[in-house]
Design a protein around this motif. Sequence first.
Motif, short mmCIF file in Angstrom:
data_model
loop_
_atom_site.label_atom_id
_atom_site.label_comp_id
_atom_site.label_asym_id
_atom_site.label_seq_id
_atom_site.Cartn_x
_atom_site.Cartn_y
_atom_site.Cartn_z
N THR A 132 0.80 -1.22 0.00
CA THR A 132 0.00 0.00 0.00
C THR A 132 0.83 1.27 0.00
OG1 THR A 132 -0.46 -0.91 2.21
CG2 THR A 132 -2.32 -0.25 0.93
N ALA A 133 1.97 1.24 0.66
CA ALA A 133 2.76 2.46 0.84
C ALA A 133 3.84 2.64 -0.21
CB ALA A 133 3.39 2.48 2.24
N ASP A 134 4.45 1.56 -0.67
CA ASP A 134 5.58 1.67 -1.60
C ASP A 134 5.66 0.42 -2.48
OD1 ASP A 134 7.98 2.13 -2.92
OD2 ASP A 134 8.97 2.99 -1.16
N PRO A 135 4.79 0.29 -3.49
CA PRO A 135 4.77 -0.91 -4.34
C PRO A 135 6.11 -1.18 -5.02
CG PRO A 135 2.78 0.40 -4.68
CD PRO A 135 3.70 1.22 -3.83
N ASP A 136 6.86 -0.14 -5.37
CA ASP A 136 8.14 -0.36 -6.02
C ASP A 136 9.11 -1.07 -5.08
OD1 ASP A 136 7.37 0.75 -8.41
OD2 ASP A 136 8.08 2.75 -7.90
N LEU A 137 9.08 -0.70 -3.80
CA LEU A 137 9.93 -1.36 -2.82
C LEU A 137 9.50 -2.81 -2.64
CD1 LEU A 137 12.34 -0.71 -1.03
CD2 LEU A 137 10.76 -0.05 0.79
N LEU A 138 8.21 -3.06 -2.66
CA LEU A 138 7.72 -4.44 -2.61
C LEU A 138 8.22 -5.23 -3.81
CD1 LEU A 138 5.81 -6.62 -1.34
CD2 LEU A 138 4.09 -5.77 -2.94
N PRO A 197 -5.70 -9.66 1.02
CA PRO A 197 -7.03 -9.88 1.57
C PRO A 197 -7.41 -8.88 2.65
CG PRO A 197 -5.48 -11.45 2.51
CD PRO A 197 -4.75 -10.70 1.43
N ALA A 198 -6.46 -8.14 3.18
CA ALA A 198 -6.76 -7.21 4.26
C ALA A 198 -7.21 -5.85 3.74
CB ALA A 198 -5.54 -7.04 5.16
N CYS A 199 -6.40 -5.27 2.81
CA CYS A 199 -6.71 -3.93 2.36
C CYS A 199 -7.30 -3.91 0.96
CB CYS A 199 -5.47 -3.03 2.40
SG CYS A 199 -4.25 -3.48 1.16
N GLY A 200 -7.23 -5.05 0.25
CA GLY A 200 -7.77 -5.10 -1.10
C GLY A 200 -6.85 -4.54 -2.13
N HIS A 201 -5.64 -4.17 -1.74
CA HIS A 201 -4.70 -3.57 -2.70
C HIS A 201 -4.23 -4.62 -3.71
CE1 HIS A 201 -1.70 -0.70 -4.09
NE2 HIS A 201 -0.86 -1.71 -4.13
N VAL A 202 -4.22 -4.26 -4.98
CA VAL A 202 -3.73 -5.15 -6.02
C VAL A 202 -2.32 -4.73 -6.38
CG1 VAL A 202 -4.02 -5.90 -8.41
CG2 VAL A 202 -6.01 -5.60 -6.96
N PHE A 203 -1.39 -5.69 -6.34
CA PHE A 203 0.00 -5.38 -6.64
C PHE A 203 0.61 -6.52 -7.42
CE2 PHE A 203 -0.42 -7.24 -2.50
CZ PHE A 203 0.54 -8.22 -2.47
#
Length: 207
Positions: A132-138, A197-203
């Motif tokens: 959620t905060a930094d997809p590039d870092l993920l 599943p928690a925040c619904g963010h797609v990455f």
Amino acid sequence: MTLPAPRYITYVPLTDLPADPANPKGHEIERVIASITDHGFVETVVADERTGMLIAGHGRREALIEMQIRGLPLPDGLLLDDDGGWLVPVTRGWASKDDRQARALLILLNRLPEAGGWLPGPLATILEDLATADPDLLDSLCFTDDEMENLLRQVDPETLPQGPDGTSTTDHDDLYSGDGGLADSGDDDRATSTCCPACGHVFSPGR
């Protein structure tokens, strides 16, 4: 009389770090280069005083040589000598008893970090925050879609961080297609996606 510490760190020219030709470990050099570029040179290499060769850090050595060949900037954590050469922090003071011990440790130092596996809950919490905060870092962690899906099956979504008010930050219905798969996120660059599943963010963990 004060005895010298049995282990110490000193800076050694990159060109003076001989690899052990018996090292059996392969390396994903581009990932090592990316890690050093993003975070600096964090983990020192280790020398065997008996052989004068590396006992740990062959991949980092190879990555630094390639970075220097490419003309990349001096990574944080290294120093420059008077001639512009790269000086690498090396842990010194350990000596193998013989070649068999040295070669066993070459393998052991690579096997130990992977032996314990991951704690699903804490790992998922960190990855969910990065998603959620930094997809590039993920993305830089290079978890594959299969690895992420397997991880998320092992954790209770209620234990993961959500929005600031404790509710989901995204409408889950918008993220799934009618057949139970993920809906198109609308971003061609991140088409292969995983949904938290928690925040619904797609990455896209495997990019």
